[in-house]
Write a protein that holds these residues in place. Structure first.
Motif, PDB file in Angstrom:
ATOM      1  N   LYS A  69       0.853  -1.198   0.000  1.00  6.76           N
ATOM      2  CA  LYS A  69       0.000   0.000   0.000  1.00  6.76           C
ATOM      3  C   LYS A  69       0.885   1.243   0.000  1.00  6.76           C
ATOM      4  O   LYS A  69       1.807   1.370   0.812  1.00  6.76           O
ATOM      5  N   TYR A  70       0.604   2.147  -0.926  1.00  6.26           N
ATOM      6  CA  TYR A  70       1.279   3.435  -1.014  1.00  6.26           C
ATOM      7  C   TYR A  70       0.266   4.512  -0.610  1.00  6.26           C
ATOM      8  O   TYR A  70      -0.581   4.890  -1.433  1.00  6.26           O
ATOM      9  N   PRO A  71       0.335   5.015   0.618  1.00  7.04           N
ATOM     10  CA  PRO A  71      -0.663   5.993   1.084  1.00  7.04           C
ATOM     11  C   PRO A  71      -0.795   7.225   0.185  1.00  7.04           C
ATOM     12  O   PRO A  71      -1.883   7.785   0.051  1.00  7.04           O
ATOM     13  N   ASP A  72       0.304   7.628  -0.441  1.00 12.06           N
ATOM     14  CA  ASP A  72       0.287   8.824  -1.289  1.00 12.06           C
ATOM     15  C   ASP A  72       0.180   8.502  -2.776  1.00 12.06           C
ATOM     16  O   ASP A  72       0.383   9.376  -3.623  1.00 12.06           O
ATOM     17  N   GLY A  73      -0.107   7.241  -3.099  1.00  9.57           N
ATOM     18  CA  GLY A  73      -0.221   6.836  -4.500  1.00  9.57           C
ATOM     19  C   GLY A  73       1.034   6.125  -4.968  1.00  9.57           C
ATOM     20  O   GLY A  73       2.146   6.483  -4.580  1.00  9.57           O
ATOM     21  N   HIS A  74       0.867   5.089  -5.800  1.00  5.71           N
ATOM     22  CA  HIS A  74       2.001   4.267  -6.207  1.00  5.71           C
ATOM     23  C   HIS A  74       2.668   4.718  -7.493  1.00  5.71           C
ATOM     24  O   HIS A  74       3.845   4.433  -7.720  1.00  5.71           O
ATOM     25  N   GLY A  75       1.960   5.375  -8.399  1.00  2.00           N
ATOM     26  CA  GLY A  75       2.564   5.845  -9.637  1.00  2.00           C
ATOM     27  C   GLY A  75       2.650   4.819 -10.745  1.00  2.00           C
ATOM     28  O   GLY A  75       3.101   5.139 -11.855  1.00  2.00           O
ATOM     29  N   PHE A  76       2.234   3.573 -10.494  1.00  2.00           N
ATOM     30  CA  PHE A  76       2.243   2.568 -11.559  1.00  2.00           C
ATOM     31  C   PHE A  76       1.107   2.843 -12.551  1.00  2.00           C
ATOM     32  O   PHE A  76       0.013   3.259 -12.164  1.00  2.00           O
ATOM     33  N   GLN A  77       1.379   2.594 -13.811  1.00  2.00           N
ATOM     34  CA  GLN A  77       0.324   2.680 -14.813  1.00  2.00           C
ATOM     35  C   GLN A  77      -0.649   1.517 -14.621  1.00  2.00           C
ATOM     36  O   GLN A  77      -0.253   0.454 -14.123  1.00  2.00           O
ATOM     37  N   PRO A  78      -1.899   1.690 -15.015  1.00  2.00           N
ATOM     38  CA  PRO A  78      -2.883   0.611 -14.842  1.00  2.00           C
ATOM     39  C   PRO A  78      -2.674  -0.515 -15.853  1.00  2.00           C
ATOM     40  O   PRO A  78      -3.510  -0.766 -16.721  1.00  2.00           O
ATOM     41  N   LYS A  79      -1.534  -1.183 -15.734  1.00  2.00           N
ATOM     42  CA  LYS A  79      -1.185  -2.266 -16.649  1.00  2.00           C
ATOM     43  C   LYS A  79      -0.608  -3.446 -15.872  1.00  2.00           C
ATOM     44  O   LYS A  79       0.003  -3.274 -14.823  1.00  2.00           O
ATOM     45  N   PHE A  80      -0.836  -4.627 -16.401  1.00  2.00           N
ATOM     46  CA  PHE A  80      -0.373  -5.872 -15.807  1.00  2.00           C
ATOM     47  C   PHE A  80       1.015  -6.156 -16.349  1.00  2.00           C
ATOM     48  O   PHE A  80       1.192  -6.452 -17.526  1.00  2.00           O
ATOM     49  N   MET A  81       2.044  -6.050 -15.499  1.00  2.00           N
ATOM     50  CA  MET A  81       3.419  -6.332 -15.896  1.00  2.00           C
ATOM     51  C   MET A  81       3.704  -7.804 -15.652  1.00  2.00           C
ATOM     52  O   MET A  81       3.497  -8.311 -14.547  1.00  2.00           O
ATOM     53  N   GLN A  82       4.177  -8.497 -16.690  1.00  2.00           N
ATOM     54  CA  GLN A  82       4.379  -9.940 -16.600  1.00  2.00           C
ATOM     55  C   GLN A  82       5.814 -10.296 -16.957  1.00  2.00           C
ATOM     56  O   GLN A  82       6.315  -9.905 -18.008  1.00  2.00           O
ATOM     57  N   PHE A  83       6.486 -11.017 -16.057  1.00  2.00           N
ATOM     58  CA  PHE A  83       7.861 -11.464 -16.262  1.00  2.00           C
ATOM     59  C   PHE A  83       7.863 -12.982 -16.344  1.00  2.00           C
ATOM     60  O   PHE A  83       7.327 -13.651 -15.458  1.00  2.00           O
ATOM     61  N   THR A  84       8.485 -13.538 -17.367  1.00  2.00           N
ATOM     62  CA  THR A  84       8.478 -14.984 -17.534  1.00  2.00           C
ATOM     63  C   THR A  84       9.863 -15.490 -17.881  1.00  2.00           C
ATOM     64  O   THR A  84      10.694 -14.762 -18.428  1.00  2.00           O
ATOM     65  N   GLY A  85      10.111 -16.764 -17.553  1.00  2.00           N
ATOM     66  CA  GLY A  85      11.353 -17.411 -17.930  1.00  2.00           C
ATOM     67  C   GLY A  85      12.313 -17.579 -16.780  1.00  2.00           C
ATOM     68  O   GLY A  85      12.056 -17.209 -15.646  1.00  2.00           O
TER      69      GLY A  85
END
Length: 405
Positions: A191-207
């Motif tokens: 939880k980031y009380p002041d907002g996290h700044g991430f874009q509303p996208k699902f980041m996926q790392f594989t391998g």
């Protein structure tokens, strides 16, 4: 504690997504049910889950879709990151038009959805600290005698097992035991009380032998996960990293650092609150077994993880449980309101969900195998040729409509 001779028309085992969904669907149809939950309160382990188009169609049918939309940001796309450089190799807009309308995805916090479902149910529907340990046939009737952990019994005319992967009801029906995929998962929430700044996208790392993802739930909450195959367990059957939250965080950070994950992703893991269950084995029910299994028998059936435990690689376990809830509530509710056959209604439900469940389990397992594999050839084909195909594959299973109540 229930008296020895207590009788209920419909008993649902488990107050998870499937159990509360079935209860709410029946309530919307004017049919009363009782939910028995083994825990003393709603279970919120797991933090959050991706809720796709098919799940929102089910939530809309249950009447809580808009409440979830108002509390969770819409995920706009999927970013597939290279296992070599950490850079984006493919980006997919998931708001595209499907066969049945535009796609929709949000990372929904588990406790928020469970509370929303509970709030819509009549007071007293859920009975906590009520764990079913065995089931017997009632002599002289079709009812079942449910033996609870506290020593009491309950007579039920209809039993619906939504009691998870170790389901007592599924065992009574004779469903095949879930298999261990050989993989493990850990999850975190920050939880980031002041907002996290991430874009509303699902980041996926594989391998490199693991798979990870990070996605925002709202303006202040972020959820992440990691799945991997353990190597050398200790004498107690656990890897060393499973012994503490600090060790698990470090394990995740090492994995993500090995693929040059962005600093903000590493920071999210550093800040995170770990799940109560640090590590969970990823299990699944053999899909072929479901094609011939007794998903329903007389006045007993199963739904949710009790029916189709699956690996999380398509993020469809919870979504499928909500589909089950709507289909089962519709079939059973129509039969009861219309004075029809309960057995026929449950048989109809089983027929609808059998192939869908087997399909989801199979597709999820195969996608997980390809995405997590560290084999050089598989890795090359995945990163160079299949990145877009796998990302688009996330949109195939959600393009499904379970219908209304």
């Amino acid at each position: 504690m229930q008296p020895q001779d207590a009788t209920e028309d419909i008993v649902i085992a488990g107050a998870g997504l499937a159990g509360l969904g079935v209860a709410l669907g029946l309530h919307r149809k004017g049919v009363r049910s009782v939910v028995l939950e083994s825990s003393p309160a709603l279970r919120t382990s797991g933090f959050a889950f991706m809720t796709w188009t098919n799940a929102f169609r089910a939530l809309d049918a249950l009447g809580v879709g808009d409440k979830m939309r108002s509390q969770h940001v819409q995920v706009q796309g999927v970013r597939v990151m290279s296992s070599v450089t950490g850079e984006v190799v493919r980006e997919i807009d998931i708001r595209v038009q499907g066969k049945r309308g535009p796609h929709e995805a949000r990372c929904v916090q588990r406790n928020v959805l469970l509370q929303a479902l509970e709030e819509e149910l009549p007071r007293g529907t859920i009975r906590y600290s009520s764990k079913i340990v065995s089931i017997d046939q009632d002599t002289g009737s079709d009812a079942k005698i449910l033996h609870l952990a506290d020593g009491s019994t309950l007579r039920a005319k209809v039993v619906i097992g939504c009691d998870g992967i170790n389901s007592v009801v599924a065992n009574w029906l004779g469903l095949a035991k879930p298999c261990d995929s050989g993989r493990r998962a850990t999850r975190g929430h920050v939880k980031y009380p002041d907002g996290h700044g991430f874009q509303p996208k699902f980041m996926q790392f594989t391998g490199k032998g693991f798979r990870a993802g990070l996605v925002p739930c709202g303006d202040t909450d972020v959820y992440w996960f990691l799945t991997w195959s353990p190597s050398r367990p200790n004498a107690d059957g656990k890897d060393e990293v499973e012994q503490s939250a600090a060790a698990m965080k470090q394990f995740v950070l090492v994995k993500l650092t090995s693929i040059n994950a962005p600093p903000e992703v590493l920071d999210a893991v550093e800040r995170s609150q770990m799940n109560d269950v640090l590590v969970a084995p990823l299990r699944y029910r053999p899909p072929l077994s479901l094609l011939f299994a007794s998903i329903s028998k007389g006045n007993v059936c199963v739904a949710g993880d009790a029916l189709h435990p699956t690996t999380p690689d398509l993020a469809q376990g919870a979504c499928a449980a909500l589909e089950d809830a709507v289909v089962l509530a519709r079939c059973l509710g129509d039969a009861i309101v219309g004075d029809g056959s309960v057995e026929a209604a449950l048989h109809k439900y089983a027929g609808i969900r059998r192939w869908r469940s087997a399909q989801l389990i199979t597709a999820s397992y195969m996608v997980g195998f390809v995405q997590q594999s560290d084999h050089a050839v598989v890795r090359f084909v995945r990163d160079k040729l299949l990145a877009g195909v796998l990302a688009k594959g996330l949109l195939m299973m959600p393009d499904y409509d379970c219908g209304t109540l």
